[in-house]
Design an enzyme around this catalytic site. Sequence first.
Site, PDB file in Angstrom:
ATOM      1  N   MET A 199       0.840  -1.197   0.000  1.00 26.58           N
ATOM      2  CA  MET A 199       0.000   0.000   0.000  1.00 26.58           C
ATOM      3  C   MET A 199       0.878   1.250   0.000  1.00 26.58           C
ATOM      4  SD  MET A 199      -3.034  -1.270   2.574  1.00 26.58           S
ATOM      5  CE  MET A 199      -4.164   0.021   2.002  1.00 26.58           C
ATOM      6  N   GLY A 214      -1.678   5.568  -2.193  1.00 27.06           N
ATOM      7  CA  GLY A 214      -2.465   6.095  -3.298  1.00 27.06           C
ATOM      8  C   GLY A 214      -3.758   5.335  -3.496  1.00 27.06           C
ATOM      9  N   ASP A 250      -4.801   3.570  -6.161  1.00 20.78           N
ATOM     10  CA  ASP A 250      -4.715   2.284  -6.840  1.00 20.78           C
ATOM     11  C   ASP A 250      -4.426   1.143  -5.865  1.00 20.78           C
ATOM     12  OD1 ASP A 250      -5.161   3.488  -9.325  1.00 20.78           O
ATOM     13  OD2 ASP A 250      -3.034   3.908  -9.605  1.00 20.78           O
ATOM     14  N   SER A 251      -3.421   1.325  -5.015  1.00 24.83           N
ATOM     15  CA  SER A 251      -3.068   0.242  -4.093  1.00 24.83           C
ATOM     16  C   SER A 251      -4.160   0.019  -3.047  1.00 24.83           C
ATOM     17  CB  SER A 251      -1.724   0.536  -3.415  1.00 24.83           C
ATOM     18  OG  SER A 251      -1.770   1.737  -2.668  1.00 24.83           O
ATOM     19  N   CYS A 301      13.050  -0.018  -8.959  1.00 27.26           N
ATOM     20  CA  CYS A 301      12.297  -0.137  -7.710  1.00 27.26           C
ATOM     21  C   CYS A 301      11.367  -1.342  -7.778  1.00 27.26           C
ATOM     22  CB  CYS A 301      11.519   1.139  -7.430  1.00 27.26           C
ATOM     23  SG  CYS A 301      10.713   1.173  -5.811  1.00 27.26           S
ATOM     24  N   CYS A 360      10.713  10.003  -6.789  1.00 26.81           N
ATOM     25  CA  CYS A 360      10.369  10.295  -5.397  1.00 26.81           C
ATOM     26  C   CYS A 360      11.553  10.787  -4.579  1.00 26.81           C
ATOM     27  CB  CYS A 360       9.757   9.062  -4.737  1.00 26.81           C
ATOM     28  SG  CYS A 360      10.882   7.672  -4.512  1.00 26.81           S
TER      29      CYS A 360
END
Length: 362
Positions: free
Chosen positions: A11, A14, A16-17, A105, A201
């Site tokens: 998670m 956001g 979507d998750s 990532c 990020c």
Amino acid sequence: MSGKLKVIAAMSGGVDSAVAAARAVEAGHEVIGVHLALSSNPQKYRSGARGCCTVEDSHDARRAADVIGIPFYIWDMAEQFHAGVVENFLSEYQSGRTPNPCLRCNEKIKFEAVLVRAKALGFDAVVTGHYAITKEVNGVKTLNRAVDPEKDQSYVLAVLTADQISGAIFPLGDTVKDDVRKEAQARGLFVANKPDSHDICFVPSGDNAGWLRERLGSEVGPIVDQNGKELGQHNGAYTFTIGQRRGLNLTVPTPKGEPRYVLSIEPKTNTVVVGTHEALAVNKIVGQPPIWCGPAPELNKVYKGFAQVRAHGEPLPTKYQFDGTHLIADLDQPVFGLATGQALVIYEDDRVVGSATISETF
């Protein structure tokens, strides 16, 4: 992979998750929410709902888990993220290549590290909010494009091995983004209208060149044409990318004022080579090491498929083959502005065959 599973829902904070985790619960799985802390000092990372690993994001993920009704934990992945993503980003630019940190990532953190830890703790799979579809063909799980072409993330997931794909669940692949937001609203998830993450990020300012210059220093070097004639100077070759047109600050005028583009970056001599747009054309791409998202192609056999070289780029008709070390793509038509360090992803229709990091272009 079917039946009731014990899964980790990654998670990010956001929409979507959050919806992916909620769908996993609805599917009957035993779900635990996990947020990945990717920095020992999150204040250094992008904030204001623009990243995926800030303090605000961890709070948003926890609140979403509370609404869904699942346990929630934070896993410290800062050391792995710095070594596998940030250091790789620096070294790639220092070597004159253009990396994609989101691919690294996904490869090193969100699936390799998380899936290994999840399996060690007795979990069956990892659920994420990525837009992609998995299918089972003859007992083998394959990675495929999502139904929403604007959000499809199969390109950045093409670094996953067949084993990692077998342990991944993507509940959103059959849904368009607008419907995901509507579903989040209906579920009472306050992140329903949260902006999507953008940029890198770990570069808080969004200024990649400035961030690199702070860490790698500034060293004046020449900008030359293909004949070696100096046209200007720069403050660090690593801050340029192949195909770049703006910010060259050439002091010698070009014939008829024609624009110049970065053709190559030579870190050993700190030189940037520029030329015309036509000189950017690439017809053949070589990448290594290949990562197969399913069975590996037969050695030296030529196949027809599609090559994609940017996250939301057009699929390019191509012939491709594996020579035992390299993934080689011969494009039917040229592509422009392609840099080493980027990812070459091969598709057969909507199925991802595999990927490789571009090492040479011709």
